[in-house]
Enzyme design. Structure first.
Site, PDB file in Angstrom:
ATOM      1  N   LYS A   1       0.801  -1.318   0.162  1.00  0.00           N
ATOM      2  CA  LYS A   1      -0.054  -0.030   0.266  1.00  0.00           C
ATOM      3  C   LYS A   1       0.730   1.452   0.083  1.00  0.00           C
ATOM      4  CE  LYS A   1      -4.260  -1.869   1.352  1.00  0.00           C
ATOM      5  NZ  LYS A   1      -5.332  -2.165   2.463  1.00  0.00           N
TER       6      LYS A   1
ATOM      7  N   ARG B   1      -3.837 -10.038   5.077  1.00  0.00           N
ATOM      8  CA  ARG B   1      -4.307 -10.074   3.624  1.00  0.00           C
ATOM      9  C   ARG B   1      -3.060  -9.557   2.772  1.00  0.00           C
ATOM     10  NH1 ARG B   1      -6.387  -6.465  -0.282  1.00  0.00           N
ATOM     11  NH2 ARG B   1      -7.864  -7.351  -1.455  1.00  0.00           N
TER      12      ARG B   1
HETATM   13  N1  HH2 Z   1      -7.592  -3.643   1.003  1.00  0.00           N
HETATM   14  C1  HH2 Z   1      -7.937  -3.577  -0.317  1.00  0.00           C
HETATM   15  C2  HH2 Z   1      -9.086  -4.204  -0.731  1.00  0.00           C
HETATM   16  N2  HH2 Z   1      -9.955  -4.986  -0.055  1.00  0.00           N
HETATM   17  N3  HH2 Z   1     -10.287  -5.741   2.385  1.00  0.00           N
HETATM   18  C3  HH2 Z   1      -9.877  -5.923   3.473  1.00  0.00           C
HETATM   19  N4  HH2 Z   1     -10.818  -6.655   4.438  1.00  0.00           N
HETATM   20  N5  HH2 Z   1      -8.763  -5.081   3.902  1.00  0.00           N
HETATM   21  C4  HH2 Z   1      -8.199  -4.391   3.196  1.00  0.00           C
HETATM   22  O1  HH2 Z   1      -7.218  -3.839   3.750  1.00  0.00           O
HETATM   23  C5  HH2 Z   1      -8.282  -4.194   1.769  1.00  0.00           C
HETATM   24  C6  HH2 Z   1      -9.451  -5.095   1.343  1.00  0.00           C
HETATM   25  C7  HH2 Z   1      -7.086  -2.965  -1.274  1.00  0.00           C
HETATM   26  O2  HH2 Z   1      -6.059  -3.567  -1.786  1.00  0.00           O
HETATM   27  P1  HH2 Z   1      -6.063  -4.457  -3.076  1.00  0.00           P
HETATM   28  O3  HH2 Z   1      -7.116  -5.502  -3.287  1.00  0.00           O
HETATM   29  O4  HH2 Z   1      -4.797  -5.013  -3.529  1.00  0.00           O
HETATM   30  O5  HH2 Z   1      -6.310  -3.248  -4.440  1.00  0.00           O
HETATM   31  P2  HH2 Z   1      -7.487  -2.781  -5.305  1.00  0.00           P
HETATM   32  O6  HH2 Z   1      -8.548  -2.331  -4.220  1.00  0.00           O
HETATM   33  O7  HH2 Z   1      -6.866  -1.629  -5.957  1.00  0.00           O
HETATM   34  O8  HH2 Z   1      -7.859  -4.163  -5.923  1.00  0.00           O
END
Ligand code: HH2
Length: 297
Positions: free
Chosen positions: A227, A261
């Site tokens: 992040k 995660r």
């Molecule tokens: N972060 C993201 C997405 N979903 N869910 C939970 N419970 N906690 C988190 O910190 C979280 C989440 C964002 O990360 P990522 O899926 O890699 O990116 P994107 O939202 O651009 O798909």
């Protein structure tokens, strides 16, 4: 030794004991901030999911909508088309718990029908009035995440009086609302939502105070993987934030997080194996392996 609790769902449970659990990120999206497009092809996504399971993931988190800052919402039909085949196929080939990362009840219900076990709702059941009932009726577990604002605008001007107290109070309120909607307490986990309507400083303060989030009384999920706050510290792009991800994940585990995660499952598993051995005072150490001993120095 840390006390054992459970995150339960109809088909089984995730044991949250001495082992910190790893939730592998599977983004079936064209635009996720670090891996957008890499797994948009369903076959590539299924391969990636099974690889993460082999690498030691305890849960696979399948998502069809990016929630990165500034992301535009995705329509229901598109999101369904992205995730359903992937959930169906992974469930056909593996019994690993699957969570569906969505704020839409229709998407959650379809994925649960195909064998998903957990709904990871970054809207904490607030964005769709049918979500709480959908989770309750399916006997699913739910991850309730804190977010200030909505993804399109959440990073414009995040503001808190006391970020730790406000996030903890929000999660306690959402956990109570989930229970009131018929989701049993042992099916509810909470997440401080690192990067969701928070400055880098807010994220760092929260990560140092995961104990206060754990005091809400539900298992804590934390997602720091690749992040932007890590980029602020390291001055490196998303794919060069692995060490930062591992450092922050291990610290979160030490402060009480039970599920991390992450995108890089094998690396996180190794880092958390060491962290867990320390946190459990060596009590759950595997027996020595000859190979490991040869290299012990
Ligand atoms: N972060 C993201 C997405 N979903 N869910 C939970 N419970 N906690 C988190 O910190 C979280 C989440 C964002 O990360 P990522 O899926 O890699 O990116 P994107 O939202 O651009 O798909």
């Amino acid at each position: 030794m840390r006390p054992t609790t459970f995150l339960r769902f109809r088909r089984g449970e995730v044991v949250l004991g001495p082992v910190t659990r790893v939730m592998g990120v599977l983004n079936v999206t064209p635009d996720s901030f670090s891996d957008g497009g890499a797994y948009l092809d369903p076959d590539a996504a299924v391969r990636r999911g099974l690889q993460m399971a082999a690498d030691g993931a305890d849960i696979l988190d399948v998502g069809g909508e990016s929630t990165r800052p500034g992301a535009e919402p995705v329509g229901e039909a598109d999101e369904l088309r992205r995730v359903l085949r992937v959930v169906t196929e992974i469930r056909r080939r593996s019994s690993i718990p699957i969570s569906i990362d969505t704020t839409k009840a229709v998407v959650a219900r379809a994925a649960l029908d195909e064998g998903a076990d957990i709904v990871n709702d970054v809207g904490a059941l607030r964005f769709d009035p049918d979500m709480a009932g959908t989770v309750a009726r399916a006997g699913a577990a739910v991850v309730l995440m804190h977010m200030q604002g909505v993804p399109r605008t959440m990073q414009a001007a995040p503001a808190y009086g006391d970020v730790v107290a406000e996030v903890a109070a929000f999660l306690a309120e959402r956990a109570a609302a989930a229970e009131a909607a018929g989701i049993p307490a042992d099916r509810i986990a909470v997440d401080p939502g690192i990067g969701f309507g928070k400055t880098a400083e807010h994220n760092l303060i929260l990560l140092d105070r995961i104990d206060a989030i754990a005091a809400v009384g539900r298992p804590v999920v934390v997602g720091v993987s690749r992040k932007a706050f890590l980029g602020r510290i390291l001055g490196r792009p998303p794919l060069e934030r692995l060490e930062g991800t591992l450092a922050a994940s291990v610290l979160a585990a030490a402060r009480g997080a039970r599920i991390l995660r992450v995108h890089d499952v094998a690396e996180a598993r190794r880092a958390l194996d060491v962290a867990d051995a320390i946190l459990n005072e060596g009590l759950a150490l595997p027996s020595p392996r000859p190979e490991a001993e040869r290299h012990a120095g």
